[in-house]
Design an enzyme around this catalytic site. Structure first.
Site, PDB file in Angstrom:
ATOM      1  N   LYS A  36      50.590  39.429  39.493  1.00  0.00           N
ATOM      2  CA  LYS A  36      51.124  40.023  40.714  1.00  0.00           C
ATOM      3  C   LYS A  36      50.910  38.497  41.888  1.00  0.00           C
ATOM      4  O   LYS A  36      52.252  38.246  42.312  1.00  0.00           O
ATOM      5  CB  LYS A  36      50.552  41.197  41.906  1.00  0.00           C
ATOM      6  CG  LYS A  36      51.128  41.828  43.097  1.00  0.00           C
ATOM      7  CD  LYS A  36      51.094  43.059  43.424  1.00  0.00           C
ATOM      8  CE  LYS A  36      49.464  43.589  43.421  1.00  0.00           C
ATOM      9  NZ  LYS A  36      49.033  43.050  45.104  1.00  0.00           N
ATOM     10  N   SER A 183      39.491  33.905  50.554  1.00  0.00           N
ATOM     11  CA  SER A 183      40.396  34.598  50.764  1.00  0.00           C
ATOM     12  C   SER A 183      41.340  33.891  50.066  1.00  0.00           C
ATOM     13  O   SER A 183      41.994  32.893  50.996  1.00  0.00           O
ATOM     14  CB  SER A 183      40.249  35.472  51.741  1.00  0.00           C
ATOM     15  OG  SER A 183      42.035  35.976  52.347  1.00  0.00           O
ATOM     16  N   GLN A 185      44.466  34.461  50.170  1.00  0.00           N
ATOM     17  CA  GLN A 185      45.600  34.037  50.612  1.00  0.00           C
ATOM     18  C   GLN A 185      45.021  33.918  51.928  1.00  0.00           C
ATOM     19  O   GLN A 185      46.369  32.708  52.584  1.00  0.00           O
ATOM     20  CB  GLN A 185      45.828  36.081  51.162  1.00  0.00           C
ATOM     21  CG  GLN A 185      45.454  36.917  50.321  1.00  0.00           C
ATOM     22  CD  GLN A 185      45.919  38.755  50.560  1.00  0.00           C
ATOM     23  OE1 GLN A 185      45.866  39.227  51.836  1.00  0.00           O
ATOM     24  NE2 GLN A 185      46.522  39.223  49.834  1.00  0.00           N
ATOM     25  N   ASP A 336      39.896  43.064  43.425  1.00  0.00           N
ATOM     26  CA  ASP A 336      40.734  43.736  43.305  1.00  0.00           C
ATOM     27  C   ASP A 336      39.950  44.547  41.982  1.00  0.00           C
ATOM     28  O   ASP A 336      40.834  46.333  41.782  1.00  0.00           O
ATOM     29  CB  ASP A 336      41.868  43.839  42.868  1.00  0.00           C
ATOM     30  CG  ASP A 336      42.214  43.568  43.802  1.00  0.00           C
ATOM     31  OD1 ASP A 336      42.054  42.997  45.030  1.00  0.00           O
ATOM     32  OD2 ASP A 336      43.673  42.161  44.165  1.00  0.00           O
ATOM     33  N   LYS A 363      41.073  46.093  52.369  1.00  0.00           N
ATOM     34  CA  LYS A 363      42.146  45.970  51.277  1.00  0.00           C
ATOM     35  C   LYS A 363      42.689  47.037  52.124  1.00  0.00           C
ATOM     36  O   LYS A 363      43.507  47.745  53.338  1.00  0.00           O
ATOM     37  CB  LYS A 363      41.479  46.194  49.818  1.00  0.00           C
ATOM     38  CG  LYS A 363      40.919  45.340  49.675  1.00  0.00           C
ATOM     39  CD  LYS A 363      41.881  43.850  49.555  1.00  0.00           C
ATOM     40  CE  LYS A 363      40.542  42.789  49.217  1.00  0.00           C
ATOM     41  NZ  LYS A 363      40.965  41.449  49.250  1.00  0.00           N
TER      42      LYS A 363
HETATM   43  C1  S3P Z   1      45.174  37.800  46.493  1.00  0.00           C
HETATM   44  C2  S3P Z   1      43.922  37.722  47.188  1.00  0.00           C
HETATM   45  C3  S3P Z   1      43.245  38.857  47.632  1.00  0.00           C
HETATM   46  C4  S3P Z   1      43.593  40.186  46.059  1.00  0.00           C
HETATM   47  C5  S3P Z   1      44.531  40.218  46.516  1.00  0.00           C
HETATM   48  C6  S3P Z   1      45.763  39.092  45.951  1.00  0.00           C
HETATM   49  C7  S3P Z   1      46.483  36.907  46.451  1.00  0.00           C
HETATM   50  O1  S3P Z   1      42.979  39.447  48.741  1.00  0.00           O
HETATM   51  O2  S3P Z   1      43.159  41.192  46.714  1.00  0.00           O
HETATM   52  O3  S3P Z   1      45.017  41.455  45.808  1.00  0.00           O
HETATM   53  O4  S3P Z   1      47.464  37.098  45.193  1.00  0.00           O
HETATM   54  O5  S3P Z   1      46.195  35.493  46.839  1.00  0.00           O
HETATM   55  P1  S3P Z   1      42.378  38.539  49.517  1.00  0.00           P
HETATM   56  O6  S3P Z   1      43.047  36.851  49.266  1.00  0.00           O
HETATM   57  O7  S3P Z   1      42.307  38.829  50.980  1.00  0.00           O
HETATM   58  O8  S3P Z   1      40.691  38.017  49.159  1.00  0.00           O
END
Ligand code: S3P
Length: 453
Positions: A36, A183, A185, A336, A363
């Site tokens: 993903k 994070s 993200q 996750d 989450k």
């Molecule tokens: C992700 C980062 C994680 C993860 C999410 C996907 C990503 O979140 O929990 O399902 O693709 O960068 P966080 O960055 O908030 O930890």
């Protein structure tokens, strides 16, 4: 569409309960769907490069399809050419269109936050919204650095939540930013905004998070460096205004989806399965490390590279597990996977303590509360101490409860996995969210012998 007219329909309006019952051992082979995280990034970098980006193995789950739609709204031509095969004709960084309608990301926090970074680095405005779960999730952590770079928040819901209308900076200021939470993200949003900056963007993280954005930016031609910073951290430096060139992207199988079959096989007596093409990026395999410590019968076979990532096939056999202490520093590499690890822990001998889970509270649901409540419903002894979850395992798990999933795909799949090995079936109140990340979960697991009803 007006700002608030995004289809933030709660799937609770039309819940699809599902139960899993204990049955035969699991056997056979499964290839989890495309990762993903990498799927979102492939579409977004396709948008930011000029020309045609070809993607193979894209995850065709709702979360990623929302990102594809947002890329179209920002000026890319995005087409599906076959199963998992997609092309993106990018508008190019610096040349995005201002979307006329709300960017509706449904349940997807990753799509929302990465795209906030993209918009934050362009002189355009966009409204970000999603479903009831997304509207509860904190966006302030993303907006704070974007404001430093020159973005403006035109409007937002209370506490920095969606719907958010953001006006990006035409010339984002180069910043050096230490992330307050580990994070990927957040890191990715800053880097994506920094692409259009005239200078260097630096992100420092105390605990290294997944590095797919850095790797893919380098693959598309950006100059980006990642160096160790402290015992577990990284310092990432991006040179602004790179000339991003389209590159083919092959998406490896998602270890976060493979995790469900992995734990299902370990706890369902007599099982023997092979999970094919699992991505083994060191920043994603905390669950596998933990399961090894618990004594799991996992063989790592046929190690190779796919799409620039380490991958392997995993042969997994049912076995007895023992409780372990999972250090907080491991959390980013298995963030996750805690819900399904809690299920494995329920079947292990002794106590498993999972430390430092504060991020689980923000989450798709408050996963710490949702996991504890699900374990309670299934008769598993557990407690929360501060940010730690402690599960007391037993050879036999009663099951039998009904688990509230709170619009969270991973809570849904984790407790269905539990029902495959507990004494009584486990029911979840809504399976519809599974489509966000693993649309073929049910048929794929049924092919291995899982029984759902
Ligand atoms: C992700 C980062 C994680 C993860 C999410 C996907 C990503 O979140 O929990 O399902 O693709 O960068 P966080 O960055 O908030 O930890």
């Amino acid at each position: 569409m007006s700002e608030n007219a995004a289809s933030n329909k709660s799937h609770h309006d039309d819940p699809q309960p599902l139960s899993a019952r204990p049955g035969a051992p699991l056997s056979g082979r499964l290839r989890p769907p495309g990762d993903k995280s990498i799927s979102h990034r492939a579409l977004i970098l396709g948008l930011l490069a000029v020309g045609e980006t070809k993607i193979e193995g894209l995850l065709e789950g709702d979360d990623v399809l929302r990102t594809a739609q947002a890329c179209r709204q920002l000026g890319a031509k995005v087409d599906r050419t076959g199963p998992g095969a997609w092309t993106v004709h990018g508008a190019g960084a610096g040349s995005l269109l201002e979307p006329r309608e709300t960017l509706d990301f449904g349940n997807a926090g990753t799509g929302t936050r990465l795209m906030m970074g993209v918009v934050g680095g362009h002189g355009i405005s966009a409204t970000f919204d999603g479903d009831a779960s997304l509207r509860k999730r904190p966006m302030k952590r993303i907006l704070d650095p974007l404001l430093l770079m020159g973005s403006e928040i035109v409007s937002q819901a209370e506490g920095g939540r969606c719907p958010v209308r953001l006006k990006g900076a035409a010339e984002p200021a180069p910043i050096e930013y230490r992330t307050p939470v580990p994070s990927a993200q957040l890191k990715s949003a800053i880097l994506l905004a920094g692409l259009n900056s005239p200078g260097r963007t630096v992100v420092i993280e105390t605990e290294a998070s997944r590095d797919h954005t850095e790797k893919m930016l380098a693959w598309f031609g950006a100059t980006i460096r990642s160096e160790p910073d402290g015992p577990h951290g990284r310092r990432i430096t991006l040179e602004g205004r790179p000339d991003l060139k389209p590159k083919p992207v092959v998406v490896p199988a998602d270890p976060s989806s493979g995790a469900f079959a992995l734990v299902a096989a370990l706890i369902t007596p007599g099982s023997d399965i092979v999970i094919e093409g699992m991505m083994m990026n060191p920043l994603r395999i905390g669950l596998i490390d933990t399961l090894f410590e618990m004594g799991a019968a996992i063989e790592v076979l046929n190690k190779r590279q796919e799409g620039g990532e380490d991958v392997a096939d995993l042969r997994v056999r049912a076995c007895s597990l023992k409780g372990v202490d999972v250090p907080a520093a491991r959390a980013p590499s298995m963030i996750d996977e805690y819900p399904v690890l809690a299920v494995a822990a329920a079947f292990a001998q002794g106590e498993t303590r999972m430390r430092g889970l504060s991020e689980l509270r923000v989450k798709e649901s408050d996963r710490l509360a949702a996991v504890a409540a699900g374990l309670d419903a299934a008769g598993v002894v557990n407690r929360i101490e501060g940010d730690d979850l402690i599960v007391t395992g037993a050879a036999q798990v009663r099951g039998g409860g009904s688990v509230a999933t709170h619009m969270d795909h991973r809570i849904a799949m984790s407790f269905l996995v539990m029902g495959l090995a507990s004494q009584e079936p486990v029911r979840i109140d809504d399976s519809s969210m599974i489509a966000t990340s693993f649309p073929t979960f049910r048929p794929e697991m049924e092919r291995l012998g899982a029984q759902f009803f």
